[in-house]
Scaffold this active site. Structure first.
Site, PDB file in Angstrom:
ATOM      1  N   CYS A  20       2.535   4.666  24.695  1.00  0.00           N
ATOM      2  CA  CYS A  20       3.547   3.677  25.060  1.00  0.00           C
ATOM      3  C   CYS A  20       3.707   2.577  24.039  1.00  0.00           C
ATOM      4  O   CYS A  20       4.765   1.990  23.911  1.00  0.00           O
ATOM      5  CB  CYS A  20       3.210   3.053  26.403  1.00  0.00           C
ATOM      6  SG  CYS A  20       3.508   4.194  27.739  1.00  0.00           S
ATOM      7  N   GLN A  37      -7.963   0.063   3.942  1.00  0.00           N
ATOM      8  CA  GLN A  37      -8.856  -0.499   4.961  1.00  0.00           C
ATOM      9  C   GLN A  37     -10.272  -0.706   4.436  1.00  0.00           C
ATOM     10  O   GLN A  37     -11.011  -1.525   4.965  1.00  0.00           O
ATOM     11  CB  GLN A  37      -8.910   0.406   6.198  1.00  0.00           C
ATOM     12  CG  GLN A  37      -7.605   0.556   6.935  1.00  0.00           C
ATOM     13  CD  GLN A  37      -7.136  -0.738   7.601  1.00  0.00           C
ATOM     14  OE1 GLN A  37      -7.895  -1.691   7.791  1.00  0.00           O
ATOM     15  NE2 GLN A  37      -5.848  -0.790   7.928  1.00  0.00           N
ATOM     16  N   GLY A  62       0.817  -1.209   0.000  1.00  0.00           N
ATOM     17  CA  GLY A  62       0.000   0.000   0.000  1.00  0.00           C
ATOM     18  C   GLY A  62       0.850   1.258   0.000  1.00  0.00           C
ATOM     19  O   GLY A  62       0.540   2.236  -0.690  1.00  0.00           O
ATOM     20  N   THR A  63       1.923   1.234   0.761  1.00  0.00           N
ATOM     21  CA  THR A  63       2.797   2.408   0.844  1.00  0.00           C
ATOM     22  C   THR A  63       3.408   2.736  -0.513  1.00  0.00           C
ATOM     23  O   THR A  63       3.477   3.902  -0.906  1.00  0.00           O
ATOM     24  CB  THR A  63       3.908   2.165   1.894  1.00  0.00           C
ATOM     25  OG1 THR A  63       3.298   1.953   3.166  1.00  0.00           O
ATOM     26  CG2 THR A  63       4.844   3.357   1.988  1.00  0.00           C
ATOM     27  N   THR A  80      10.508  -7.524 -11.851  1.00  0.00           N
ATOM     28  CA  THR A  80       9.848  -8.799 -12.129  1.00  0.00           C
ATOM     29  C   THR A  80       8.657  -8.988 -11.205  1.00  0.00           C
ATOM     30  O   THR A  80       8.726  -8.693 -10.010  1.00  0.00           O
ATOM     31  CB  THR A  80      10.856  -9.955 -11.953  1.00  0.00           C
ATOM     32  OG1 THR A  80      11.931  -9.743 -12.854  1.00  0.00           O
ATOM     33  CG2 THR A  80      10.214 -11.302 -12.250  1.00  0.00           C
ATOM     34  N   ASN A 125      -7.737   3.591   9.476  1.00  0.00           N
ATOM     35  CA  ASN A 125      -7.251   2.319  10.021  1.00  0.00           C
ATOM     36  C   ASN A 125      -7.452   2.199  11.523  1.00  0.00           C
ATOM     37  O   ASN A 125      -7.637   1.105  12.041  1.00  0.00           O
ATOM     38  CB  ASN A 125      -5.768   2.113   9.671  1.00  0.00           C
ATOM     39  CG  ASN A 125      -4.922   3.328   9.974  1.00  0.00           C
ATOM     40  OD1 ASN A 125      -5.286   4.447   9.636  1.00  0.00           O
ATOM     41  ND2 ASN A 125      -3.800   3.119  10.626  1.00  0.00           N
ATOM     42  N   GLY A 154      -2.660  -6.075  -0.312  1.00  0.00           N
ATOM     43  CA  GLY A 154      -3.105  -7.472  -0.293  1.00  0.00           C
ATOM     44  C   GLY A 154      -3.319  -8.026   1.097  1.00  0.00           C
ATOM     45  O   GLY A 154      -4.309  -8.708   1.363  1.00  0.00           O
ATOM     46  N   HIS A 155      -2.393  -7.682   2.019  1.00  0.00           N
ATOM     47  CA  HIS A 155      -2.434  -8.387   3.305  1.00  0.00           C
ATOM     48  C   HIS A 155      -3.551  -7.936   4.225  1.00  0.00           C
ATOM     49  O   HIS A 155      -3.751  -8.509   5.288  1.00  0.00           O
ATOM     50  CB  HIS A 155      -1.072  -8.320   4.009  1.00  0.00           C
ATOM     51  CG  HIS A 155      -0.734  -7.012   4.635  1.00  0.00           C
ATOM     52  ND1 HIS A 155      -0.782  -6.810   5.994  1.00  0.00           N
ATOM     53  CD2 HIS A 155      -0.357  -5.840   4.094  1.00  0.00           C
ATOM     54  CE1 HIS A 155      -0.427  -5.556   6.254  1.00  0.00           C
ATOM     55  NE2 HIS A 155      -0.164  -4.953   5.122  1.00  0.00           N
TER      56      HIS A 155
END
Lengths: 274, 393
Positions: B324, B178, B71-72, B236, B150, B199-200
């Site tokens: 944190c 998202q 995505g990035t 490729t 997200n 994809g993920h």
């Protein structure tokens, strides 16, 4: 995911001494909700003026809770003079170390302890003349100075990890850098002034005698200064050290570090081959 | 220990069907799709199939689909192309709650002399569309607004925003990472020029992304190299992952209604139960305009990292917008942009579901989470049991 030691996990999952001491001799609160962590510490002394009962309440992440729990375990039974000497490094070491970004949790423990002891003696809490440097997290110049001095911090990022200062809007980064520069200039005057060779040899010999030989002799070993060529310090291992397989490590990790710390940061230890 | 995975906005499981589709293309059919021989050519045909499936999922044509690595990369390719094909324009419009892929990229372009407008959001995470319209100028090269957030799942009206941009001849990009699979997307019915997918987040593997580029949109490649993807993205092809993504798109289209019904019901059950069992808690983000799988809940007076680690002890995976957990010292930029008070922001957690979650898993979380909050609150100096009074000065 943070890499926490088993000890941190243990003190987070099974925190010791949670709560508030009834009729405490001293109480202190540090941090704030806005900062993301806060610690309330209370203790009670016994007849010998030793810390008998100590409890904490912490709002914060796992390492903040673990640091608070560790602090209470560490100071139980201490006199206030002993407790005063405790540093944030001691708390982190007790826990087997903290991730760099979480060192501020150990600093919070130290601050709460200091404030509680001050509260016991009835002293004002904010150190006199202290100025807020980081507006976002309310950190003062004295707090930053101390963290830089005690933990040998060199960058703004270090200071943020240890005190949170500079972790918000970033407007105070320049001021933090000024404090670092100022403290580092005071801390290492010996390094700034270039040593003559005679001075260097003398200081090395003194350091060996005072700081190093006692611990080596404890194990039946010794060390002899053979020569100093520029920044190369040539030594020979004697006694048990001469036959010890670990003597390389002793030389590099113990002797060299000590000399660099106390004489000059550029020194390199070499073993004389006979 | 059984894992209860409620962190599907972070990444998703590669579904069995997707994995099965991919497997032969690692070891058996490893040919290069660009080769002249039949051994490679058959892989090329399989990629074309995947391209068609991906296009069908988006209501696009196959030649509008470029496969990227994530995505990035798609976001980078879109924005960088927009500014380099419009060299006379030096203004970018985006929002304060974008994913770091867009946020950091725009910040980087700002150092190169671009003017960046980050539109604010209200307390529910929504845009002011009048303000958006007013932010557009003749100098604006591109608008980039995420389809769904997200962290909170809040949905932006990107189709309306794209139409407004089109009227002014301004390119419009959306990060739909998202939204894909959870909301219907049909590129034939909107004015969006470029769209990023990952994809993920869609039960395909990590390391595969998509950039949709509307036919006729000027494009200069970000990744320069071979003739692959018609010269628009050299390198490729990641053949097994592309083939897997094609299958994942097919399945996502089929499962879309389950996302809107089954997943939404489970999310609502979880959210309602947690809010009723845990006092001083609230949902972050607009309840109406929200993804069906996401809930972002704040529990006052506790800190998110502790919640996550205690959930982890039960095998429950979630994430937090607390300071944190992020490695920084401030809570998430999304919650801050929404003006969520500090007392709430530090104790926020995100639970994001997928079609693979079951009701018994949700019941398990409903059972385990309330005692965790009680436990942390009993340690918190700000919490006084029985009363909801904050003692902060």
């Amino acid at each position: 995911m943070w890499e926490y030691t088993d000890k941190v996990r243990d003190h987070f999952l099974n925190p010791r001494n949670v709560g508030e001491v009834e009729q405490p001799d001293a109480v202190a609160e540090v941090g704030s909700m806005a900062c993301g962590d806060a610690l309330k510490l209370s203790f009670k002394l016994d007849e010998n003026k030793r810390i008998k009962d100590v409890k904490f309440k912490t709002f914060g992440c796992a390492s903040a809770i673990a640091s608070s729990s560790a602090l209470t375990e560490m100071i139980k039974g201490m006199s206030l003079e002993e407790a005063m000497k405790l540093t944030n490094k001691d708390i982190a070491a007790y826990l087997g170390g903290l991730p760099d970004e979480k060192m501020h949790c150990s600093v919070m423990g130290k601050e709460a302890l200091e404030k509680a002891i001050a509260n016991y003696y009835g002293k004002p809490v904010l150190e006199e003349g202290a100025q807020i440097v980081c507006e976002c997290f309310g950190v003062t110049d004295t707090e930053i100075e101390r963290a830089v001095r005690e933990n040998n911090l060199v960058s703004v990022e270090d200071v943020t990890n240890y005190t949170k200062a500079g972790g918000g809007c970033g407007n105070c980064h320049e001021k933090i850098q000024e404090i670092i520069d100022r403290v580092r200039a005071e801390v290492r005057p010996a390094v700034k002034a270039k040593l003559t060779n005679i001075q260097k040899i003398k200081m090395i010999e003194e350091t060996l005698e005072r700081e190093i030989r006692p611990s080596l002799k404890h194990d039946g070993g010794d060390i002899e200064l053979i020569d100093v060529i520029g920044n190369r310090v040539i030594v020979a291992a004697r006694g048990a050290c001469a036959v010890c397989k670990a003597s390389d490590i002793t030389l590099k990790h113990f002797v060299e570090l000590k000399l660099r710390d106390l004489v000059s940061p550029d020194l390199v230890i070499e073993e004389a081959r006979s | 220990m059984k894992v209860v995975y409620l962190d599907n906005n972070a990444t998703t499981m590669v579904s069995a069907e997707v994995l099965e589709e991919m497997m032969p293309y690692f070891h058996m059919y490893y040919g290069n799709p660009s080769s002249m021989h039949a051994f490679g050519g058959q892989v090329g045909r399989k990629i074309q199939e995947a391209r068609e499936k991906t296009a069908a999922f988006l209501g696009a044509s196959p030649e509008e689909i470029i496969f990227t690595s994530c995505g990035t990369e798609s976001d980078n390719a879109a924005i960088r192309s927009a500014v380099s094909t419009n060299p006379e324009k030096r203004h970018i419009v985006t929002s304060r709650v974008e994913h770091p892929a867009i946020k950091a990229l725009c910040a980087n372009l700002a150092t190169q002399g671009y003017r960046v407008t980050e539109l604010p959001v209200d307390k529910n995470g929504l845009l002011d569309m009048d303000q958006y319209e007013k932010s557009l100028t003749p100098d604006t090269a591109i608008v980039s607004l995420m389809w769904a957030n997200n962290e909170t799942g809040v949905i932006f009206p990107v189709e309306t925003a794209a139409r407004i941009a089109r009227e002014r001849n301004i390119l419009f990009h959306t990060d739909a990472v998202q939204a894909a699979g959870k909301l219907p997307i049909n590129m034939t019915h909107n004015a969006i020029d470029m769209l990023s997918l990952s994809g993920h987040k869609l039960h395909a593997p990590k390391g595969i992304g998509v950039l949709y580029i509307r036919r006729g949109t000027k494009f200069t490649p970000f990744m320069i190299g071979g003739h692959q993807e018609k010269g628009r993205r050299g390198g490729t092809e990641n053949t097994p992952s592309i083939i897997g993504l094609g299958r994942a798109c097919e399945l996502a289209a089929k499962n879309m209604s389950a996302e809107m019904t089954k997943v939404k019901l489970l999310r609502d059950k979880l959210e309602t139960a947690l809010l009723s069992r845990i006092k001083s808690s609230r949902v972050n983000g607009d309840i109406q305009n929200r993804l069906p799988n996401t809930t972002n809940i704040s529990f006052e007076f506790v800190e998110g990292e502790g919640i996550l680690l205690l959930l982890d002890e039960h095998g429950i995976c979630a994430s937090s917008g607390s300071a944190c957990t992020s490695g920084s010292l401030q809570p998430s930029h999304v919650l801050r942009a929404m003006g969520v008070p500090f007392t709430m922001a530090h104790g926020s957690i995100r639970l994001s579901l997928s079609i693979y979650n079951t009701e018994s898993e949700i019941d398990f979380v409903i059972e385990k989470l309330p005692p965790i909050i009680d436990r942390l609150r009993s340690m918190s100096p700000y919490w006084h049991s029985g009363q909801e009074i904050c003692t902060v000065q």
